[in-house]
Design a protein around this motif. Structure first.
Motif, PDB file in Angstrom:
ATOM      1  N   TRP A 570       0.861  -1.179   0.000  1.00 40.03           N
ATOM      2  CA  TRP A 570       0.000   0.000   0.000  1.00 40.03           C
ATOM      3  C   TRP A 570       0.898   1.229   0.000  1.00 40.03           C
ATOM      4  O   TRP A 570       1.767   1.370   0.855  1.00 40.03           O
ATOM      5  CB  TRP A 570      -0.888  -0.019   1.240  1.00 40.03           C
ATOM      6  CG  TRP A 570      -1.904   1.083   1.345  1.00 40.03           C
ATOM      7  CD1 TRP A 570      -1.683   2.428   1.366  1.00 40.03           C
ATOM      8  CD2 TRP A 570      -3.314   0.926   1.471  1.00 40.03           C
ATOM      9  NE1 TRP A 570      -2.845   3.127   1.492  1.00 40.03           N
ATOM     10  CE2 TRP A 570      -3.881   2.227   1.568  1.00 40.03           C
ATOM     11  CE3 TRP A 570      -4.155  -0.179   1.520  1.00 40.03           C
ATOM     12  CZ2 TRP A 570      -5.241   2.441   1.706  1.00 40.03           C
ATOM     13  CZ3 TRP A 570      -5.521   0.037   1.663  1.00 40.03           C
ATOM     14  CH2 TRP A 570      -6.056   1.323   1.754  1.00 40.03           C
ATOM     15  N   THR A 571       0.698   2.141  -0.931  1.00 41.49           N
ATOM     16  CA  THR A 571       1.486   3.360  -1.005  1.00 41.49           C
ATOM     17  C   THR A 571       0.558   4.562  -1.082  1.00 41.49           C
ATOM     18  O   THR A 571      -0.362   4.593  -1.896  1.00 41.49           O
ATOM     19  CB  THR A 571       2.412   3.348  -2.232  1.00 41.49           C
ATOM     20  OG1 THR A 571       3.350   2.287  -2.108  1.00 41.49           O
ATOM     21  CG2 THR A 571       3.170   4.668  -2.349  1.00 41.49           C
ATOM     22  N   GLU A 572       0.803   5.541  -0.220  1.00 46.17           N
ATOM     23  CA  GLU A 572       0.085   6.813  -0.244  1.00 46.17           C
ATOM     24  C   GLU A 572       1.071   7.895  -0.677  1.00 46.17           C
ATOM     25  O   GLU A 572       2.032   8.198   0.030  1.00 46.17           O
ATOM     26  CB  GLU A 572      -0.488   7.143   1.136  1.00 46.17           C
ATOM     27  CG  GLU A 572      -1.574   6.194   1.604  1.00 46.17           C
ATOM     28  CD  GLU A 572      -2.907   6.447   0.904  1.00 46.17           C
ATOM     29  OE1 GLU A 572      -3.070   7.542   0.312  1.00 46.17           O
ATOM     30  OE2 GLU A 572      -3.780   5.561   0.948  1.00 46.17           O
ATOM     31  N   GLN A 574       2.018  11.823  -2.311  1.00 47.94           N
ATOM     32  CA  GLN A 574       1.563  13.207  -2.370  1.00 47.94           C
ATOM     33  C   GLN A 574       2.501  14.030  -3.247  1.00 47.94           C
ATOM     34  O   GLN A 574       3.678  13.700  -3.402  1.00 47.94           O
ATOM     35  CB  GLN A 574       1.507  13.823  -0.971  1.00 47.94           C
ATOM     36  CG  GLN A 574       0.465  13.207  -0.057  1.00 47.94           C
ATOM     37  CD  GLN A 574       0.368  13.934   1.272  1.00 47.94           C
ATOM     38  OE1 GLN A 574       1.179  14.797   1.585  1.00 47.94           O
ATOM     39  NE2 GLN A 574      -0.634  13.582   2.063  1.00 47.94           N
ATOM     40  N   ARG A 598      -2.350  13.592  -5.833  1.00 45.93           N
ATOM     41  CA  ARG A 598      -2.278  12.727  -4.654  1.00 45.93           C
ATOM     42  C   ARG A 598      -2.773  11.357  -5.090  1.00 45.93           C
ATOM     43  O   ARG A 598      -3.792  11.259  -5.773  1.00 45.93           O
ATOM     44  CB  ARG A 598      -3.145  13.272  -3.523  1.00 45.93           C
ATOM     45  CG  ARG A 598      -2.950  12.511  -2.213  1.00 45.93           C
ATOM     46  CD  ARG A 598      -3.674  13.176  -1.054  1.00 45.93           C
ATOM     47  NE  ARG A 598      -5.101  12.902  -1.087  1.00 45.93           N
ATOM     48  CZ  ARG A 598      -6.046  13.797  -1.283  1.00 45.93           C
ATOM     49  NH1 ARG A 598      -5.700  15.059  -1.506  1.00 45.93           N
ATOM     50  NH2 ARG A 598      -7.321  13.472  -1.285  1.00 45.93           N
ATOM     51  N   ARG A 600      -2.973   6.840  -4.582  1.00 43.46           N
ATOM     52  CA  ARG A 600      -2.910   5.618  -3.767  1.00 43.46           C
ATOM     53  C   ARG A 600      -2.642   4.441  -4.705  1.00 43.46           C
ATOM     54  O   ARG A 600      -3.319   4.280  -5.726  1.00 43.46           O
ATOM     55  CB  ARG A 600      -4.211   5.392  -3.011  1.00 43.46           C
ATOM     56  CG  ARG A 600      -4.300   4.046  -2.286  1.00 43.46           C
ATOM     57  CD  ARG A 600      -5.607   3.933  -1.529  1.00 43.46           C
ATOM     58  NE  ARG A 600      -5.713   4.974  -0.510  1.00 43.46           N
ATOM     59  CZ  ARG A 600      -6.838   5.267   0.149  1.00 43.46           C
ATOM     60  NH1 ARG A 600      -7.958   4.620  -0.138  1.00 43.46           N
ATOM     61  NH2 ARG A 600      -6.841   6.215   1.066  1.00 43.46           N
TER      62      ARG A 600
END
Length: 737
Positions: A570-572, A574, A598, A600
């Motif tokens: 999982w990568t968030e 910005q 942004r 995900r």
């Protein structure tokens, strides 16, 4: 750069004195061979709980100088072989011989690269996913460039030369890579554009490729947002050695006569020659090569020349100095995008995928790239070591087109120093600092500089059978001597064995880390024209950042013939940089790169390695499921990230009988749901379905390899209006002494 080399060499003298005083022990030497008696090169030999490790040369020989005395616990690992733990006793001021035989075992996990982790690990698994492409894989696939070998690794896809690890990069023409390339641990992304030159080194100079899958900025800083690819070059063995590699091949014709663009088959070929000499104290190697390709499209010729060298010097026990460098020169035609109706001899077709717009006939690029590095490692004691390096990397390109000609010269200077400490057998500490200075002179990027200063630290601790790791890196960035921008990149990880098998059992892993990518000078200051629009600079770009999470499990051998590795990620992210159309009143539209996205990225990747017929048949099945969400600043709507296929599947099989081996690789990528600039470019795209077939024969010093890439001649494109390679048949012959 000569000052950096002189400084590192001078540092070796006091270090040698300290090492001699602190390590008045014995020495361990010997050979590592397989169960048939053949030498195993690039095997890792180390003493647990210490800074002492080395790798075998091409003859399987190794030597560990100034070891502690008493009973030592030695670990030996090699890709494709079952690791071995053993003990050996060494008396004061004496040497011991330890000859090791490893059993071929395709299910064995590859040893952790000391370059990727920056610390020696012996038989322990990392907290993040890693992959390794060893010399055996490079040889049997008969690849000509490093990226061709990496493209077969599960979870990794190349899109028009840009590497995607778990969808981190996608594809945007001219943007920086979100993956860091290192050569022997030294960063090698371009100083001006931040991209990767995969032809910087000839594949014959490469011993292995290690891939850190996931954010690696806590140790490597900028560009390691999606991962790190490290290329390890061949070491200089003892004795006199030479190697000759010849390649030749041809491209298939278009599948339809109406797409025909030339009267003869396209050809390709090349030659690489290297020679080396070394002893226990010093050694050197020189390599030179040349290749030519007619290409598979109109205006697709390429000529490539390269030369590389490497030296090693071990002036005293525990001290080693390595100096290496390479120069590559390319002259290639620019195929550009395919021809649309009315732009060429279209034969009445809406588009001609093998032809180009006649207005740009004759467009070409001259590209030069070179690097020089010097590294020193001093093992002061079994519990303490330090390492330092200096590097210089230059790129120079000239694009010649009828519409506009462009050029750019980029330099990247780097230096790094770090210390390794093992306070006890259950704990290790790494502390270091790094500085990078880049400058560019270009008619489209201008003349600018960028400086980066960083400090990092990492500690690992065993508690029972679990291993905890944690660390952080702080980077400071300054453009043209301006104010500093600070970016912090922490990371924590955990590994826990899941069964009682001591060496080759299952392992549960989990990690959380932050990655970042600093905008390149090309992105900040580019001023050019694209698709008829003016592209204007944006010097206020901010670094891209992302938090990456992973939970994975590697099983022990299942049913005695297979092993499974799976991970949820999982990568968030910005402030991702994308080109944006902006309105300049009253009615002028221009393009500018902005921090507007942004995103995900989440999914699953899994790999199954099987050996249903031991020592004969080896199979690999990899699958990656990727779900992405993109949110644009100032817009409440969401959508998919561009150029990220939802499904990626790879399958490989190799069967060996005596001196003969045959194999095949199949790659599938689903049709990307979104592309950039839709509405301005031809949106047609299809899934990727590529089958490669290969065969090889080797006996003594001679090898022959046959590769049929894209054997079904499947016609597809990964980016708009740019055709992917057609069927290519290549024959490779290698003689090594």
């Amino acid at each position: 750069m000569h000052r950096a080399v002189a400084l590192l060499s001078a540092l070796a003298l006091p270090a040698a004195t300290v090492a001699a005083q602190a390590m008045a022990g014995g020495a361990l030497h010997g050979t590592v061979r397989d169960d048939q008696g053949a030498p195993i090169g690039h095997a890792q030999v180390g003493i647990r709980g210490t800074t002492l490790f080395t790798r075998t040369d091409a003859s399987g020989r190794y030597r560990l100088a100034a070891t502690p005395t008493g009973m030592l616990h030695v670990r030996v690992d090699a890709v494709g072989y079952a690791g071995l733990d053993t003990a050996v006793a060494i008396a004061p001021a004496e040497s011991a011989t330890l000859d090791v035989r490893l059993t071929f075992s395709p299910l064995t996990l590859p040893p952790v690269s000391t370059v990727i982790e920056k610390l020696p690990h012996f038989g322990e698994r990392p907290a993040t996913s890693v992959a390794e492409v060893g010399e055996r894989d490079l040889d049997r696939r008969a690849v000509n460039t490093v990226d061709e070998a990496i493209d077969h690794v599960p979870g990794i896809q190349f899109v028009n030369g840009q590497i995607n690890i778990r969808g981190s990069t996608g594809y945007v023409q001219g943007l920086n890579s979100r993956v860091l390339l290192t050569v022997d641990g030294v960063p090698m992304n371009q100083g001006d554009r931040g991209g990767i030159d995969w032809d910087l080194l000839a594949v014959d100079e490469v011993e292995s490729v290690d891939i850190l899958i996931g954010a690696g900025s806590s140790l490597y800083g900028s560009a390691a947002l999606g991962g790190v690819v490290n290329v390890t070059t061949r070491d200089v063995p003892s004795g006199l050695h030479s190697r000759l590699r010849l390649t030749g091949g041809l491209y298939a014709d278009p599948p339809y006569a109406i797409w025909q663009f030339r009267d003869n088959r396209g050809l390709q070929g090349g030659a690489d020659l290297s020679a080396s000499y070394g002893n226990d104290v010093a050694g050197g190697r020189i390599a030179v090569g040349d290749r030519h390709s007619d290409g598979y499209r109109q205006q697709d010729h390429e000529d490539h020349f390269h030369v590389a060298g490497k030296t090693r010097w071990e002036p005293s026990q525990g001290v080693r100095v390595d100096i290496s460098g390479a120069l590559a020169a390319n002259r290639y035609d620019v195929p550009l995008s395919w021809c649309n109706r009315g732009e060429c001899d279209d034969s009445g077709q809406v588009f001609q995928p093998f032809k180009i717009d006649t207005a740009e006939r004759g467009a070409h690029t001259d590209s030069r790239k070179a690097y020089l590095t010097a590294q020193i490692r001093s093992t002061v004691s079994p519990r303490f070591a330090w390492q330092a390096r200096g590097s210089w990397y230059r790129t120079h390109f000239i694009d010649i087109r009828h519409s506009a000609s462009e050029y750019g010269i980029g330099d990247r200077f780097g230096t790094e120093a770090r210390i390794e400490a093992h306070p006890d057998t259950n704990r290790s500490v790494l502390v270091g600092g790094e500085a990078t200075f880049s400058r560019v002179a270009s008619d489209i990027f201008g003349s600018h500089t960028q400086a980066e200063l960083a400090a990092y630290g990492q500690s690992e601790q065993h508690i029972g059978r679990a291993r905890f790791s944690g660390g952080a890196r702080l980077d400071f960035l300054a453009v043209d001597g301006g104010s500093l921008t600070a970016v912090a990149s922490p990371r924590i990880g955990l590994t826990i064995p899941t069964d009682r098998r001591e060496h080759d059992g299952g392992v549960l892993r989990a990690s959380i880390g932050r990655g970042f990518r600093a905008p390149t000078m090309a992105e900040r200051f580019v001023h050019t024209f694209a698709l008829g629009f003016e592209v204007i600079p944006n010097p206020n770009l901010r670094p891209e950042t992302a938090w990456s999470f992973e939970v994975g499990h590697t099983t022990g051998p299942l049913l005695h013939f297979m092993r499974l590795d799976a991970a949820l990620f999982w990568t968030e992210a910005q402030d991702l940089i994308e080109p944006q159309a902006i309105l300049i009143p009253p009615d002028t539209i221009k393009i500018q790169l902005q921090n507007v996205v942004r995103a995900r990225l989440a999914g699953l990747d899994a790999t199954i390695i099987g050996a249903p017929i031991p020592n004969r048949l080896i199979t690999t099945l990899g699958y990656t499921y990727l779900s992405t969400r993109r949110h644009l600043a100032g817009d409440s709507t969401t959508g998919q990230l561009a150029f990220r296929p939802r499904h990626l599947l790879t399958f490989g099989a190799d069967y060996t009988v005596g001196d003969l081996g045959v194999g095949a690789d199949f790659r599938f990528a689903s049709r990307p749901e979104r592309i950039e600039l839709e509405g301005f470019v031809d949106p047609r795209r299809v899934p990727m379905k590529v089958l490669d077939v290969r065969a090889g024969w080797s006996r003594g010093p001679v090898e022959f390899r046959l590769l049929i890439a894209n054997a079904l001649n499947y016609i597809y494109n990964l980016v708009p209006e740019t055709l992917a390679p057609v069927r290519t048949v290549t024959l490779t012959a290698v003689w090594a002494h």
